[in-house]
Design a protein around this motif. Structure first.
Motif, PDB file in Angstrom:
ATOM      1  N   ASP A  53      -6.831 -28.603  43.539  1.00 43.96           N
ATOM      2  CA  ASP A  53      -7.097 -28.907  42.004  1.00 43.96           C
ATOM      3  C   ASP A  53      -8.034 -28.073  41.299  1.00 43.96           C
ATOM      4  N   VAL A  54      -7.414 -26.555  40.520  1.00 47.84           N
ATOM      5  CA  VAL A  54      -8.059 -25.436  40.774  1.00 47.84           C
ATOM      6  C   VAL A  54      -9.292 -26.279  39.467  1.00 47.84           C
ATOM      7  N   LEU A  55      -8.557 -26.693  38.743  1.00 44.84           N
ATOM      8  CA  LEU A  55      -9.798 -26.853  37.356  1.00 44.84           C
ATOM      9  C   LEU A  55     -10.813 -28.157  37.606  1.00 44.84           C
ATOM     10  N   PHE A  56     -10.608 -28.641  38.205  1.00 43.60           N
ATOM     11  CA  PHE A  56     -11.983 -29.291  38.205  1.00 43.60           C
ATOM     12  C   PHE A  56     -12.768 -28.487  39.395  1.00 43.60           C
ATOM     13  N   ALA A  57     -12.309 -27.615  40.936  1.00 46.36           N
ATOM     14  CA  ALA A  57     -12.616 -26.600  41.247  1.00 46.36           C
ATOM     15  C   ALA A  57     -13.802 -25.809  40.669  1.00 46.36           C
ATOM     16  N   ALA A  58     -13.424 -25.602  39.914  1.00 43.02           N
ATOM     17  CA  ALA A  58     -13.683 -24.464  38.228  1.00 43.02           C
ATOM     18  C   ALA A  58     -14.644 -25.097  37.880  1.00 43.02           C
ATOM     19  N   LYS A  59     -15.241 -26.498  37.659  1.00 43.44           N
ATOM     20  CA  LYS A  59     -16.017 -27.389  37.184  1.00 43.44           C
ATOM     21  C   LYS A  59     -17.168 -27.483  37.930  1.00 43.44           C
ATOM     22  N   LYS A  60     -16.792 -27.723  39.817  1.00 34.76           N
ATOM     23  CA  LYS A  60     -17.747 -27.910  40.200  1.00 34.76           C
ATOM     24  C   LYS A  60     -18.079 -26.821  40.676  1.00 34.76           C
ATOM     25  N   PHE A  61     -17.563 -25.442  40.241  1.00 39.56           N
ATOM     26  CA  PHE A  61     -18.547 -24.447  40.951  1.00 39.56           C
ATOM     27  C   PHE A  61     -19.322 -23.642  39.916  1.00 39.56           C
ATOM     28  N   ASN A  62     -18.884 -24.020  38.794  1.00 39.99           N
ATOM     29  CA  ASN A  62     -19.702 -24.174  37.450  1.00 39.99           C
ATOM     30  C   ASN A  62     -20.940 -25.277  37.149  1.00 39.99           C
ATOM     31  N   GLU A  63     -20.872 -25.899  37.652  1.00 42.45           N
ATOM     32  CA  GLU A  63     -21.728 -27.280  38.003  1.00 42.45           C
ATOM     33  C   GLU A  63     -22.682 -26.688  38.638  1.00 42.45           C
ATOM     34  N   ALA A  64     -22.548 -26.309  39.982  1.00 36.57           N
ATOM     35  CA  ALA A  64     -23.148 -25.821  40.781  1.00 36.57           C
ATOM     36  C   ALA A  64     -24.497 -24.612  40.507  1.00 36.57           C
ATOM     37  N   GLU A  65     -23.750 -23.894  39.723  1.00 35.91           N
ATOM     38  CA  GLU A  65     -24.783 -22.454  39.352  1.00 35.91           C
ATOM     39  C   GLU A  65     -25.224 -22.827  38.323  1.00 35.91           C
ATOM     40  N   ILE A  66     -24.983 -23.861  37.428  1.00 29.87           N
ATOM     41  CA  ILE A  66     -25.954 -24.417  36.405  1.00 29.87           C
ATOM     42  C   ILE A  66     -26.991 -25.324  36.603  1.00 29.87           C
TER      43      ILE A  66
END
Length: 281
Positions: A53-66
């Motif tokens: 689920d790459v789109l959700f994964a990218a969203k969570k990684f971006n969230e972790a960074e922010i």
């Protein structure tokens, strides 16, 4: 009166120290809380990535960074977001994430991986080298930067291999155009294309043919010295190739005939040797 003043000063000092300790404690608690939230978001991203689920994964990684940009997890999360997009062939999103990473974290320890992922994202978009060179040239430039700045990494080794493949693609395009011009008897642009291969892509498989084409064109134009020069280069580097034989035939009209006669003589000699040998068996 002075006793009251001293008491007042001491009271204010104690109050300030107390508030300062309280603020420090609150800051530590807040930092620990943010760290936990970052880890939770990162772990969710990893679970989503493993589930494709790459789109959700990218969203969570971006969230972790922010959530905590100062955390050591922030640059890791940014790279993982880029990789998530790459895994699903979302190359433009990968490129955008990596370019942002390079701006925000220019001194990060994983820069070599970032450049490699950026170069690969352009490389994977190469579809038709005869129509669009943008992806090819960008990937080559990025791989060259990677090799220059991080020569001892495993990514640099693969980048060198990719550049060899890219050079083959670029050389094939030049040869394709050179043949096109030869068919239309446009000798000057044809010469320019084949010389580009000889000068810039001499380690590719197209160098032999390009040298022969130059021998052929210059001979047709009556420039025999130029023709001989390239024939010499071809013979020096690729004497056993079919292109050398073709170039040699241009200067020796009897070459093909002599070659056939030599083959006939060789067959006859072998036949006689077999007959002679049979006498002693």
């Amino acid at each position: 009166m002075w006793v009251k003043n001293i008491f007042l000063i001491l009271s204010v000092s104690i109050l300030l120290i107390s508030c300062s300790k309280k603020n420090i404690k609150e800051d530590v608690i807040l930092e620990e809380s943010l760290e936990m939230q970052v880890l939770e978001a990162y772990e969710e991203g990893m679970k989503a990535l493993n589930s494709n689920d790459v789109l959700f994964a990218a969203k969570k990684f971006n969230e972790a960074e922010i959530l905590f940009p100062q955390s050591e997890w922030a640059p890791k999360s940014a790279l993982m977001a880029a990789y998530s997009y790459y895994k699903q062939d979302y190359y433009q999103d990968t490129i955008a994430e990596i370019e942002r990473f390079l701006r925000i974290y220019p001194n990060h320890k994983n820069l070599s991986y970032a450049y490699y992922l950026l170069g690969i994202s352009y490389y994977e978009q190469i579809v038709d080298e005869k129509k669009d060179l943008q992806s090819i040239l960008k990937s080559k430039k990025i791989f060259q930067t990677l090799i220059e700045n991080f020569p001892s990494t495993e990514y640099a080794i693969d980048a060198e291999f990719k550049i060899d493949l890219i050079n083959d693609i670029l050389a094939s395009k030049e040869v394709y155009l050179g043949r096109y011009y030869v068919d239309r008897k446009k000798w000057i642009p044809a010469i320019n294309r084949f010389r580009t291969v000889v000068d810039e892509y001499d380690e590719t498989i197209y160098a032999e043919e390009s040298l022969h084409r130059l021998v052929e064109i210059y001979y047709l134009l009556g420039l025999e010295e130029e023709s001989k020069k390239y024939a010499f280069l071809l013979g020096y580097n690729y004497q056993s190739s079919q292109w050398y034989e073709k170039s040699y035939a241009i200067f020796d009209k009897m070459y093909e005939l002599n070659k056939k006669e030599n083959e006939i003589k060789k067959r006859k000699q072998n036949s006689l040797l077999k007959k002679f040998k049979s006498l002693f068996e």
